[in-house]
Design a protein around this motif. Structure first.
Motif, PDB file in Angstrom:
ATOM      1  N   ILE A  28       0.855  -1.182   0.000  1.00 24.00           N
ATOM      2  CA  ILE A  28       0.000   0.000   0.000  1.00 24.00           C
ATOM      3  C   ILE A  28       0.890   1.231   0.000  1.00 24.00           C
ATOM      4  O   ILE A  28       1.767   1.372   0.856  1.00 24.00           O
ATOM      5  CB  ILE A  28      -0.920   0.034   1.239  1.00 24.00           C
ATOM      6  CG1 ILE A  28      -1.685  -1.271   1.403  1.00 24.00           C
ATOM      7  CG2 ILE A  28      -1.849   1.238   1.170  1.00 24.00           C
ATOM      8  CD1 ILE A  28      -2.655  -1.583   0.303  1.00 24.00           C
ATOM      9  N   ASP A  29       0.672   2.103  -0.960  1.00 27.53           N
ATOM     10  CA  ASP A  29       1.393   3.369  -1.070  1.00 27.53           C
ATOM     11  C   ASP A  29       0.451   4.479  -0.623  1.00 27.53           C
ATOM     12  O   ASP A  29      -0.459   4.854  -1.350  1.00 27.53           O
ATOM     13  CB  ASP A  29       1.838   3.589  -2.516  1.00 27.53           C
ATOM     14  CG  ASP A  29       2.486   4.939  -2.758  1.00 27.53           C
ATOM     15  OD1 ASP A  29       2.922   5.583  -1.780  1.00 27.53           O
ATOM     16  OD2 ASP A  29       2.569   5.346  -3.934  1.00 27.53           O
ATOM     17  N   PRO A  62       8.013  14.035  -3.117  1.00 31.78           N
ATOM     18  CA  PRO A  62       8.627  12.718  -2.953  1.00 31.78           C
ATOM     19  C   PRO A  62       7.683  11.578  -3.349  1.00 31.78           C
ATOM     20  O   PRO A  62       8.130  10.541  -3.838  1.00 31.78           O
ATOM     21  CB  PRO A  62       8.980  12.655  -1.468  1.00 31.78           C
ATOM     22  CG  PRO A  62       9.146  14.085  -1.069  1.00 31.78           C
ATOM     23  CD  PRO A  62       8.127  14.833  -1.890  1.00 31.78           C
ATOM     24  N   CYS A  63       6.384  11.775  -3.154  1.00 32.54           N
ATOM     25  CA  CYS A  63       5.401  10.758  -3.560  1.00 32.54           C
ATOM     26  C   CYS A  63       5.420  10.565  -5.071  1.00 32.54           C
ATOM     27  O   CYS A  63       5.287   9.441  -5.564  1.00 32.54           O
ATOM     28  CB  CYS A  63       3.996  11.156  -3.112  1.00 32.54           C
ATOM     29  SG  CYS A  63       3.780  11.273  -1.333  1.00 32.54           S
ATOM     30  N   LYS A  64       5.578  11.651  -5.802  1.00 29.48           N
ATOM     31  CA  LYS A  64       5.621  11.570  -7.263  1.00 29.48           C
ATOM     32  C   LYS A  64       6.842  10.802  -7.725  1.00 29.48           C
ATOM     33  O   LYS A  64       6.764   9.980  -8.640  1.00 29.48           O
ATOM     34  CB  LYS A  64       5.592  12.968  -7.868  1.00 29.48           C
ATOM     35  CG  LYS A  64       4.283  13.693  -7.634  1.00 29.48           C
ATOM     36  CD  LYS A  64       4.319  15.111  -8.137  1.00 29.48           C
ATOM     37  CE  LYS A  64       3.023  15.840  -7.784  1.00 29.48           C
ATOM     38  NZ  LYS A  64       3.046  17.237  -8.148  1.00 29.48           N
ATOM     39  N   VAL A  65       7.977  11.060  -7.095  1.00 29.01           N
ATOM     40  CA  VAL A  65       9.204  10.335  -7.436  1.00 29.01           C
ATOM     41  C   VAL A  65       9.038   8.856  -7.100  1.00 29.01           C
ATOM     42  O   VAL A  65       9.377   7.980  -7.902  1.00 29.01           O
ATOM     43  CB  VAL A  65      10.419  10.940  -6.692  1.00 29.01           C
ATOM     44  CG1 VAL A  65      11.657  10.090  -6.901  1.00 29.01           C
ATOM     45  CG2 VAL A  65      10.658  12.380  -7.140  1.00 29.01           C
ATOM     46  N   GLN A  66       8.517   8.584  -5.919  1.00 28.10           N
ATOM     47  CA  GLN A  66       8.319   7.206  -5.491  1.00 28.10           C
ATOM     48  C   GLN A  66       7.350   6.469  -6.408  1.00 28.10           C
ATOM     49  O   GLN A  66       7.516   5.279  -6.663  1.00 28.10           O
ATOM     50  CB  GLN A  66       7.806   7.171  -4.057  1.00 28.10           C
ATOM     51  CG  GLN A  66       7.601   5.772  -3.536  1.00 28.10           C
ATOM     52  CD  GLN A  66       7.298   5.784  -2.075  1.00 28.10           C
ATOM     53  OE1 GLN A  66       8.222   5.894  -1.271  1.00 28.10           O
ATOM     54  NE2 GLN A  66       6.031   5.685  -1.718  1.00 28.10           N
ATOM     55  N   ASN A 125       6.104   2.009 -10.118  1.00 29.65           N
ATOM     56  CA  ASN A 125       5.680   1.523 -11.437  1.00 29.65           C
ATOM     57  C   ASN A 125       6.698   0.531 -11.990  1.00 29.65           C
ATOM     58  O   ASN A 125       6.323  -0.496 -12.559  1.00 29.65           O
ATOM     59  CB  ASN A 125       5.481   2.681 -12.407  1.00 29.65           C
ATOM     60  CG  ASN A 125       4.248   3.486 -12.100  1.00 29.65           C
ATOM     61  OD1 ASN A 125       3.322   3.022 -11.455  1.00 29.65           O
ATOM     62  ND2 ASN A 125       4.238   4.736 -12.557  1.00 29.65           N
ATOM     63  N   THR A 126       7.968   0.817 -11.803  1.00 27.94           N
ATOM     64  CA  THR A 126       9.018  -0.100 -12.240  1.00 27.94           C
ATOM     65  C   THR A 126       8.972  -1.398 -11.441  1.00 27.94           C
ATOM     66  O   THR A 126       9.107  -2.487 -12.003  1.00 27.94           O
ATOM     67  CB  THR A 126      10.402   0.564 -12.097  1.00 27.94           C
ATOM     68  OG1 THR A 126      10.427   1.756 -12.876  1.00 27.94           O
ATOM     69  CG2 THR A 126      11.510  -0.365 -12.562  1.00 27.94           C
ATOM     70  N   VAL A 127       8.758  -1.280 -10.144  1.00 26.52           N
ATOM     71  CA  VAL A 127       8.637  -2.474  -9.292  1.00 26.52           C
ATOM     72  C   VAL A 127       7.483  -3.330  -9.777  1.00 26.52           C
ATOM     73  O   VAL A 127       7.608  -4.554  -9.908  1.00 26.52           O
ATOM     74  CB  VAL A 127       8.451  -2.072  -7.807  1.00 26.52           C
ATOM     75  CG1 VAL A 127       8.065  -3.284  -6.961  1.00 26.52           C
ATOM     76  CG2 VAL A 127       9.706  -1.415  -7.269  1.00 26.52           C
ATOM     77  N   GLY A 163       5.164  -8.241 -11.627  1.00 28.00           N
ATOM     78  CA  GLY A 163       3.973  -8.732 -12.336  1.00 28.00           C
ATOM     79  C   GLY A 163       2.827  -9.042 -11.396  1.00 28.00           C
ATOM     80  O   GLY A 163       2.461  -8.235 -10.558  1.00 28.00           O
ATOM     81  N   GLU A 164       2.288 -10.245 -11.513  1.00 30.35           N
ATOM     82  CA  GLU A 164       1.146 -10.654 -10.698  1.00 30.35           C
ATOM     83  C   GLU A 164       1.557 -11.250  -9.355  1.00 30.35           C
ATOM     84  O   GLU A 164       0.713 -11.739  -8.607  1.00 30.35           O
ATOM     85  CB  GLU A 164       0.287 -11.656 -11.477  1.00 30.35           C
ATOM     86  CG  GLU A 164      -0.353 -11.070 -12.721  1.00 30.35           C
ATOM     87  CD  GLU A 164      -1.281  -9.907 -12.395  1.00 30.35           C
ATOM     88  OE1 GLU A 164      -2.075 -10.020 -11.440  1.00 30.35           O
ATOM     89  OE2 GLU A 164      -1.204  -8.884 -13.089  1.00 30.35           O
ATOM     90  N   GLY A 165       2.843 -11.200  -9.032  1.00 31.09           N
ATOM     91  CA  GLY A 165       3.336 -11.763  -7.776  1.00 31.09           C
ATOM     92  C   GLY A 165       2.845 -11.020  -6.548  1.00 31.09           C
ATOM     93  O   GLY A 165       2.802 -11.571  -5.454  1.00 31.09           O
ATOM     94  N   ALA A 166       2.503  -9.756  -6.723  1.00 36.65           N
ATOM     95  CA  ALA A 166       1.999  -8.934  -5.620  1.00 36.65           C
ATOM     96  C   ALA A 166       1.157  -7.811  -6.209  1.00 36.65           C
ATOM     97  O   ALA A 166       1.237  -7.530  -7.407  1.00 36.65           O
ATOM     98  CB  ALA A 166       3.150  -8.357  -4.806  1.00 36.65           C
TER      99      ALA A 166
END
Length: 76
Positions: free
Chosen positions: A17-18, A26-30, A35-37, A42-45
């Motif tokens: 949860i973000d 900082p939220c925008k950077v994170q 998105n890369t994570v 994928g569907e792992g989490a």
């Protein structure tokens, strides 16, 4: 949202949860990092975003005192 939120965090796969705010730089950077994570796992989490300004009670329920805040749930 609370009932739906409970269903999400009780799912059989991990949930990140973000807790963020639209005005938070900082939220925008994170967000771009997350998105890369998401692309890598994928569907792992699941990655769910919660705007603390729209859902202040939910943020308070989980002890969010500042943004960005990340919380990980596995099997609830």
């Amino acid at each position: 949202m609370s009932q739906k939120f409970q269903e999400i965090i009780n799912s059989d796969r991990p949930v990140l949860i973000d807790f963020f705010a639209t005005w938070c730089q900082p939220c925008k950077v994170q967000s771009s990092v997350l998105n890369t994570v998401k692309e890598n796992i994928g569907e792992g989490a699941r990655i769910i975003k919660v705007d603390v300004d729209q859902y202040p009670a939910l943020a308070a329920q989980y002890g969010v005192r500042g943004v960005p805040t990340l919380a990980i749930f596995k099997d609830g």
